[in-house]
Design an enzyme around this catalytic site. Structure first.
Site, PDB file in Angstrom:
ATOM      1  N   LYS A   1      17.131  33.046  21.285  1.00  0.00           N
ATOM      2  CA  LYS A   1      17.096  32.892  22.749  1.00  0.00           C
ATOM      3  C   LYS A   1      15.813  33.476  23.333  1.00  0.00           C
ATOM      4  O   LYS A   1      15.167  32.851  24.186  1.00  0.00           O
ATOM      5  CB  LYS A   1      18.327  33.566  23.372  1.00  0.00           C
ATOM      6  N   THR A   2      15.425  34.661  22.876  1.00  0.00           N
ATOM      7  CA  THR A   2      14.174  35.262  23.366  1.00  0.00           C
ATOM      8  C   THR A   2      12.979  34.422  22.962  1.00  0.00           C
ATOM      9  O   THR A   2      12.038  34.208  23.747  1.00  0.00           O
ATOM     10  CB  THR A   2      14.023  36.694  22.827  1.00  0.00           C
TER      11      THR A   2
ATOM     12  N   ASP B   1      17.531  38.950  29.907  1.00  0.00           N
ATOM     13  CA  ASP B   1      18.423  39.028  28.754  1.00  0.00           C
ATOM     14  C   ASP B   1      19.750  39.674  29.165  1.00  0.00           C
ATOM     15  O   ASP B   1      19.787  40.506  30.070  1.00  0.00           O
ATOM     16  CB  ASP B   1      17.756  39.843  27.647  1.00  0.00           C
TER      17      ASP B   1
ATOM     18  N   ARG C   1      17.569  35.935  12.390  1.00  0.00           N
ATOM     19  CA  ARG C   1      17.179  37.348  12.409  1.00  0.00           C
ATOM     20  C   ARG C   1      17.644  38.056  11.139  1.00  0.00           C
ATOM     21  O   ARG C   1      16.907  38.841  10.539  1.00  0.00           O
ATOM     22  CB  ARG C   1      17.751  38.043  13.642  1.00  0.00           C
TER      23      ARG C   1
END
Length: 356
Positions: free
Chosen positions: A76-77, A121, A229
Protein backbone atom coordinates in the site's frame (compact mmCIF):
# COMPACT_ATOMS: atom_id res chain seq x y z
CA UNK A 1 4.45 0.66 14.40
CA UNK A 2 1.24 1.23 16.34
CA UNK A 3 2.44 2.22 19.79
CA UNK A 4 -0.91 1.67 21.43
CA UNK A 5 -1.45 -1.80 20.01
CA UNK A 6 -0.30 -4.51 22.45
CA UNK A 7 0.06 -7.05 19.66
CA UNK A 8 2.58 -5.00 17.67
CA UNK A 9 5.56 -5.89 19.84
CA UNK A 10 4.89 -9.60 19.47
CA UNK A 11 4.32 -9.22 15.74
CA UNK A 12 7.51 -7.22 15.17
CA UNK A 13 9.64 -9.89 16.87
CA UNK A 14 8.48 -12.54 14.40
CA UNK A 15 10.41 -13.29 11.24
CA UNK A 16 7.08 -13.95 9.52
CA UNK A 17 5.31 -10.95 11.05
CA UNK A 18 3.86 -8.53 8.50
CA UNK A 19 4.68 -5.36 10.47
CA UNK A 20 7.72 -3.41 9.27
CA UNK A 21 10.61 -2.72 11.64
CA UNK A 22 13.36 -0.18 11.02
CA UNK A 23 15.46 -2.64 9.02
CA UNK A 24 12.48 -3.54 6.83
CA UNK A 25 11.73 0.12 6.18
CA UNK A 26 15.32 0.83 5.14
CA UNK A 27 15.50 -2.19 2.82
CA UNK A 28 12.05 -1.57 1.37
CA UNK A 29 13.08 1.94 0.39
CA UNK A 30 15.88 0.45 -1.72
CA UNK A 31 13.76 -2.34 -3.21
CA UNK A 32 10.58 -0.35 -3.82
CA UNK A 33 9.47 -0.20 -7.51
CA UNK A 34 9.30 3.28 -8.96
CA UNK A 35 6.34 2.91 -11.36
CA UNK A 36 3.39 0.66 -12.10
CA UNK A 37 5.36 -1.22 -14.74
CA UNK A 38 7.82 -2.43 -12.11
CA UNK A 39 5.17 -3.28 -9.53
CA UNK A 40 4.64 -7.05 -9.30
CA UNK A 41 1.26 -8.63 -8.56
CA UNK A 42 -2.14 -7.03 -7.87
CA UNK A 43 -2.98 -7.15 -11.59
CA UNK A 44 -6.52 -5.79 -11.35
CA UNK A 45 -5.53 -3.00 -8.98
CA UNK A 46 -2.64 -1.97 -11.23
CA UNK A 47 -4.82 -1.97 -14.34
CA UNK A 48 -7.57 0.08 -12.70
CA UNK A 49 -5.16 2.51 -11.06
CA UNK A 50 -3.30 2.99 -14.35
CA UNK A 51 -6.54 4.08 -16.02
CA UNK A 52 -7.33 6.51 -13.21
CA UNK A 53 -3.88 8.12 -13.33
CA UNK A 54 -3.59 8.27 -17.13
CA UNK A 55 -7.01 9.90 -17.39
CA UNK A 56 -6.08 12.49 -14.76
CA UNK A 57 -2.84 13.31 -16.58
CA UNK A 58 -4.70 13.65 -19.89
CA UNK A 59 -7.11 16.14 -18.31
CA UNK A 60 -4.29 17.99 -16.59
CA UNK A 61 -6.17 17.48 -13.33
CA UNK A 62 -5.34 16.16 -9.89
CA UNK A 63 -6.00 12.44 -9.50
CA UNK A 64 -9.05 11.29 -7.53
CA UNK A 65 -8.62 10.37 -3.89
CA UNK A 66 -7.54 6.73 -3.52
CA UNK A 67 -8.30 4.25 -0.73
CA UNK A 68 -6.08 1.15 -0.46
CA UNK A 69 -7.10 -1.62 1.92
CA UNK A 70 -5.53 -4.94 2.75
CA UNK A 71 -3.21 -6.75 5.13
CA UNK A 72 0.16 -5.24 6.11
CA UNK A 73 3.09 -5.82 3.78
CA UNK A 74 1.19 -6.06 0.48
CA UNK A 75 2.41 -2.78 -1.03
CA UNK A 76 0.00 0.00 0.00
CA UNK A 77 2.80 2.45 0.85
CA UNK A 78 4.63 1.50 -2.33
CA UNK A 79 1.55 2.19 -4.45
CA UNK A 80 1.09 5.58 -2.80
CA UNK A 81 4.62 6.54 -3.82
CA UNK A 82 4.02 5.23 -7.33
CA UNK A 83 0.88 7.39 -7.57
CA UNK A 84 2.95 10.45 -6.70
CA UNK A 85 5.66 9.46 -9.18
CA UNK A 86 3.16 8.79 -11.99
CA UNK A 87 1.53 12.20 -11.37
CA UNK A 88 4.97 13.86 -11.08
CA UNK A 89 3.93 15.29 -7.71
CA UNK A 90 5.55 15.49 -4.27
CA UNK A 91 4.25 13.21 -1.52
CA UNK A 92 3.60 13.90 2.16
CA UNK A 93 3.45 10.86 4.48
CA UNK A 94 1.70 10.69 7.83
CA UNK A 95 -0.54 8.27 9.74
CA UNK A 96 -3.91 8.21 11.46
CA UNK A 97 -2.53 7.73 15.00
CA UNK A 98 -0.34 10.81 14.52
CA UNK A 99 -3.39 13.01 13.92
CA UNK A 100 -5.13 13.27 17.27
CA UNK A 101 -6.62 16.75 16.88
CA UNK A 102 -8.29 18.62 14.04
CA UNK A 103 -5.56 21.26 14.34
CA UNK A 104 -2.94 18.64 13.48
CA UNK A 105 -4.72 17.88 10.23
CA UNK A 106 -5.38 21.55 9.46
CA UNK A 107 -1.65 22.28 9.76
CA UNK A 108 -0.81 19.50 7.30
CA UNK A 109 -3.54 20.39 4.80
CA UNK A 110 -2.76 24.12 4.80
CA UNK A 111 0.87 23.44 3.87
CA UNK A 112 0.12 21.20 0.87
CA UNK A 113 1.13 22.27 -2.61
CA UNK A 114 -1.19 22.05 -5.58
CA UNK A 115 -1.36 18.48 -6.88
CA UNK A 116 0.56 17.08 -3.90
CA UNK A 117 -0.17 13.54 -2.72
CA UNK A 118 -1.00 13.13 0.97
CA UNK A 119 -0.51 9.54 2.12
CA UNK A 120 -2.44 8.79 5.31
CA UNK A 121 -1.56 5.35 6.66
CA UNK A 122 -3.93 3.55 9.05
CA UNK A 123 -6.54 6.15 8.20
CA UNK A 124 -9.20 4.32 10.26
CA UNK A 125 -7.33 5.28 13.46
CA UNK A 126 -7.63 9.03 12.96
CA UNK A 127 -9.49 10.98 15.65
CA UNK A 128 -13.15 11.81 15.01
CA UNK A 129 -12.73 15.64 14.93
CA UNK A 130 -9.94 15.31 12.37
CA UNK A 131 -12.00 12.84 10.40
CA UNK A 132 -14.91 15.28 10.16
CA UNK A 133 -12.56 18.03 9.00
CA UNK A 134 -11.23 15.69 6.32
CA UNK A 135 -14.73 15.30 4.80
CA UNK A 136 -14.83 18.94 3.71
CA UNK A 137 -11.17 18.99 2.69
CA UNK A 138 -11.62 16.02 0.35
CA UNK A 139 -14.86 17.21 -1.19
CA UNK A 140 -14.58 21.00 -1.31
CA UNK A 141 -10.81 21.54 -0.79
CA UNK A 142 -11.65 23.77 2.13
CA UNK A 143 -11.42 23.59 5.91
CA UNK A 144 -12.94 25.75 8.62
CA UNK A 145 -10.43 26.79 11.26
CA UNK A 146 -12.06 27.58 14.58
CA UNK A 147 -10.62 30.65 16.34
CA UNK A 148 -11.54 31.28 19.96
CA UNK A 149 -13.72 29.31 22.35
CA UNK A 150 -17.31 29.27 23.50
CA UNK A 151 -19.93 31.72 22.15
CA UNK A 152 -17.24 33.97 20.73
CA UNK A 153 -15.63 31.27 18.59
CA UNK A 154 -15.39 32.09 14.89
CA UNK A 155 -14.98 29.72 11.93
CA UNK A 156 -12.54 31.04 9.36
CA UNK A 157 -12.76 29.24 5.99
CA UNK A 158 -9.38 28.27 4.56
CA UNK A 159 -9.17 27.39 0.88
CA UNK A 160 -6.90 24.47 -0.01
CA UNK A 161 -5.13 23.73 -3.30
CA UNK A 162 -6.36 20.60 -5.11
CA UNK A 163 -4.55 17.54 -3.74
CA UNK A 164 -4.83 13.76 -3.84
CA UNK A 165 -5.41 11.87 -0.62
CA UNK A 166 -4.22 8.27 -0.58
CA UNK A 167 -5.62 6.49 2.46
CA UNK A 168 -4.36 3.07 3.56
CA UNK A 169 -6.08 0.80 6.02
CA UNK A 170 -5.83 -2.76 7.26
CA UNK A 171 -9.43 -2.59 8.51
CA UNK A 172 -11.63 -1.04 5.88
CA UNK A 173 -14.74 -2.01 7.86
CA UNK A 174 -13.82 0.50 10.56
CA UNK A 175 -14.00 3.45 8.15
CA UNK A 176 -17.28 5.39 8.48
CA UNK A 177 -19.33 5.38 5.25
CA UNK A 178 -19.16 9.20 4.79
CA UNK A 179 -15.35 9.00 4.64
CA UNK A 180 -15.25 5.88 2.49
CA UNK A 181 -17.70 7.39 -0.02
CA UNK A 182 -15.45 10.40 -0.63
CA UNK A 183 -12.75 8.31 -2.27
CA UNK A 184 -12.99 8.27 -6.03
CA UNK A 185 -11.12 4.97 -6.35
CA UNK A 186 -11.08 2.12 -3.85
CA UNK A 187 -8.86 -0.95 -4.16
CA UNK A 188 -8.41 -4.04 -2.02
CA UNK A 189 -4.95 -5.61 -1.98
CA UNK A 190 -4.99 -9.42 -2.14
CA UNK A 191 -2.41 -11.86 -0.83
CA UNK A 192 0.14 -12.90 -3.44
CA UNK A 193 0.37 -16.24 -5.22
CA UNK A 194 3.66 -18.19 -4.83
CA UNK A 195 4.57 -17.53 -8.49
CA UNK A 196 4.21 -13.77 -7.95
CA UNK A 197 6.36 -13.95 -4.81
CA UNK A 198 9.03 -15.81 -6.77
CA UNK A 199 9.20 -12.84 -9.14
CA UNK A 200 9.43 -10.49 -6.15
CA UNK A 201 12.27 -12.56 -4.69
CA UNK A 202 14.22 -12.71 -7.95
CA UNK A 203 13.87 -8.94 -8.38
CA UNK A 204 14.98 -8.26 -4.80
CA UNK A 205 17.87 -10.73 -5.07
CA UNK A 206 19.08 -8.92 -8.18
CA UNK A 207 18.95 -5.54 -6.41
CA UNK A 208 20.68 -6.96 -3.32
CA UNK A 209 23.32 -8.70 -5.48
CA UNK A 210 22.31 -12.12 -4.17
CA UNK A 211 22.65 -15.25 -6.32
CA UNK A 212 19.61 -17.54 -6.14
CA UNK A 213 18.25 -20.27 -8.38
CA UNK A 214 14.62 -20.87 -9.33
CA UNK A 215 13.92 -23.65 -6.83
CA UNK A 216 15.58 -21.65 -4.05
CA UNK A 217 13.29 -18.71 -4.77
CA UNK A 218 10.29 -21.06 -4.88
CA UNK A 219 11.23 -22.48 -1.47
CA UNK A 220 11.31 -19.03 0.10
CA UNK A 221 8.12 -17.95 -1.68
CA UNK A 222 6.22 -20.96 -0.33
CA UNK A 223 6.99 -19.90 3.25
CA UNK A 224 6.24 -16.19 2.82
CA UNK A 225 2.53 -16.23 3.71
CA UNK A 226 1.55 -14.52 0.47
CA UNK A 227 3.26 -11.29 1.59
CA UNK A 228 6.12 -9.54 -0.28
CA UNK A 229 7.45 -7.92 2.91
CA UNK A 230 7.87 -11.34 4.52
CA UNK A 231 9.41 -12.73 1.32
CA UNK A 232 12.06 -10.00 1.29
CA UNK A 233 12.77 -10.50 5.00
CA UNK A 234 13.20 -14.26 4.59
CA UNK A 235 15.44 -13.66 1.56
CA UNK A 236 17.76 -11.52 3.67
CA UNK A 237 17.98 -14.14 6.42
CA UNK A 238 18.64 -16.91 3.90
CA UNK A 239 21.30 -14.70 2.29
CA UNK A 240 23.03 -14.38 5.66
CA UNK A 241 22.99 -18.16 6.13
CA UNK A 242 24.30 -18.77 2.61
CA UNK A 243 27.17 -16.34 3.13
CA UNK A 244 28.21 -17.92 6.45
CA UNK A 245 27.44 -21.61 5.89
CA UNK A 246 27.83 -21.97 2.12
CA UNK A 247 29.31 -20.18 -0.87
CA UNK A 248 26.68 -17.43 -0.95
CA UNK A 249 24.56 -19.09 -3.64
CA UNK A 250 20.99 -19.85 -2.55
CA UNK A 251 19.59 -23.23 -3.58
CA UNK A 252 16.53 -25.10 -2.32
CA UNK A 253 18.60 -27.03 0.23
CA UNK A 254 20.29 -23.87 1.49
CA UNK A 255 16.95 -22.07 1.80
CA UNK A 256 15.39 -25.01 3.65
CA UNK A 257 18.33 -25.30 6.04
CA UNK A 258 18.38 -21.57 6.71
CA UNK A 259 14.66 -21.31 7.43
CA UNK A 260 14.86 -24.38 9.67
CA UNK A 261 17.36 -22.44 11.78
CA UNK A 262 14.88 -19.58 12.01
CA UNK A 263 12.02 -22.03 12.81
CA UNK A 264 9.93 -21.21 9.75
CA UNK A 265 8.44 -24.43 8.41
CA UNK A 266 7.33 -25.43 4.93
CA UNK A 267 3.94 -23.69 5.24
CA UNK A 268 5.34 -20.51 6.78
CA UNK A 269 4.41 -21.34 10.38
CA UNK A 270 6.82 -20.15 13.07
CA UNK A 271 7.28 -21.03 16.75
CA UNK A 272 4.16 -19.18 17.89
CA UNK A 273 1.93 -20.71 15.22
CA UNK A 274 3.12 -24.23 15.93
CA UNK A 275 2.87 -23.62 19.68
CA UNK A 276 -0.80 -22.74 19.30
CA UNK A 277 -1.47 -25.82 17.16
CA UNK A 278 0.51 -28.17 19.41
CA UNK A 279 -1.33 -26.95 22.51
CA UNK A 280 -4.67 -27.31 20.76
CA UNK A 281 -3.88 -30.82 19.50
CA UNK A 282 -1.80 -32.34 22.29
CA UNK A 283 -3.39 -30.77 25.37
CA UNK A 284 -7.00 -30.42 24.25
CA UNK A 285 -7.39 -33.18 21.68
CA UNK A 286 -8.10 -30.74 18.88
CA UNK A 287 -10.70 -28.70 20.76
CA UNK A 288 -13.04 -27.02 21.07
CA UNK A 289 -11.23 -24.92 23.64
CA UNK A 290 -11.71 -21.32 24.75
CA UNK A 291 -9.32 -18.62 23.57
CA UNK A 292 -8.23 -17.62 27.08
CA UNK A 293 -7.47 -21.23 28.02
CA UNK A 294 -5.52 -21.73 24.82
CA UNK A 295 -3.52 -18.53 25.41
CA UNK A 296 -2.59 -19.67 28.94
CA UNK A 297 -1.46 -23.03 27.59
CA UNK A 298 0.77 -21.32 25.01
CA UNK A 299 2.10 -18.79 27.53
CA UNK A 300 1.03 -15.78 25.50
CA UNK A 301 -1.46 -12.96 25.92
CA UNK A 302 -4.98 -13.58 24.68
CA UNK A 303 -4.67 -10.69 22.18
CA UNK A 304 -1.41 -12.09 20.80
CA UNK A 305 -2.98 -15.47 20.04
CA UNK A 306 -6.15 -13.94 18.60
CA UNK A 307 -4.66 -11.16 16.48
CA UNK A 308 -1.13 -12.37 15.68
CA UNK A 309 -1.29 -16.17 15.32
CA UNK A 310 -4.89 -17.05 14.54
CA UNK A 311 -5.53 -15.07 11.31
CA UNK A 312 -2.91 -17.00 9.35
CA UNK A 313 -3.87 -20.36 10.88
CA UNK A 314 -7.51 -19.76 9.93
CA UNK A 315 -6.56 -18.60 6.43
CA UNK A 316 -4.46 -21.75 5.97
CA UNK A 317 -7.36 -23.95 7.05
CA UNK A 318 -5.50 -25.27 10.11
CA UNK A 319 -7.78 -23.82 12.77
CA UNK A 320 -11.45 -22.89 12.95
CA UNK A 321 -13.26 -20.46 15.23
CA UNK A 322 -16.56 -21.83 16.46
CA UNK A 323 -19.13 -20.64 19.04
CA UNK A 324 -17.80 -23.29 21.43
CA UNK A 325 -14.15 -22.36 20.99
CA UNK A 326 -11.14 -23.02 18.77
CA UNK A 327 -11.05 -26.30 16.85
CA UNK A 328 -8.19 -27.87 14.90
CA UNK A 329 -8.92 -29.10 11.38
CA UNK A 330 -7.73 -32.40 9.86
CA UNK A 331 -5.07 -30.38 8.01
CA UNK A 332 -3.57 -29.30 11.35
CA UNK A 333 -3.20 -32.91 12.51
CA UNK A 334 -1.60 -33.82 9.18
CA UNK A 335 0.77 -30.85 9.22
CA UNK A 336 2.17 -31.74 12.65
CA UNK A 337 2.27 -35.44 11.79
CA UNK A 338 -0.18 -36.39 14.55
CA UNK A 339 -3.10 -38.83 14.51
CA UNK A 340 -6.49 -37.45 15.54
CA UNK A 341 -8.06 -39.21 18.52
CA UNK A 342 -10.69 -41.76 17.63
CA UNK A 343 -14.14 -40.34 18.31
CA UNK A 344 -16.68 -42.82 19.61
CA UNK A 345 -20.35 -42.26 18.94
CA UNK A 346 -23.51 -43.26 20.67
CA UNK A 347 -26.39 -45.08 19.10
CA UNK A 348 -27.85 -41.87 17.70
CA UNK A 349 -24.69 -41.07 15.76
CA UNK A 350 -23.75 -38.21 18.10
CA UNK A 351 -20.30 -38.10 19.68
CA UNK A 352 -20.45 -39.76 23.13
CA UNK A 353 -18.67 -37.30 25.42
CA UNK A 354 -18.81 -39.68 28.40
CA UNK A 355 -16.97 -42.62 26.85
CA UNK A 356 -13.20 -43.02 26.66
Amino acid sequence: MNWDDPTDEAADERLVGASADREDQAVEAALRPKDLGEFIGQEKVREQLDLVLRAARARGATADHVLLSGAPGLGKTTLSMIIAAEMDAPIRITSGPAIQHAGDLAAILSSLQEGEVLFLDEIHRMSRPAEEMLYMAMEDFRVDVIVGKGPGATAIPLELPPFTLVGATTRAGLLPPPLRDRFGFTAHMEFYEPAELERVIHRSANLLDVEIDTVGAAEIAGRSRGTPRIANRLLRRVRDYAQVKADGFITKDIASAALAVYEVDARGLDRLDRGVLEALLKLFGGGPVGLSTLAVAVGEERETVEEVAEPFLVREGLLARTPRGRVATPAAWAHLGLTPPRQSTGGNGQQDLFRA
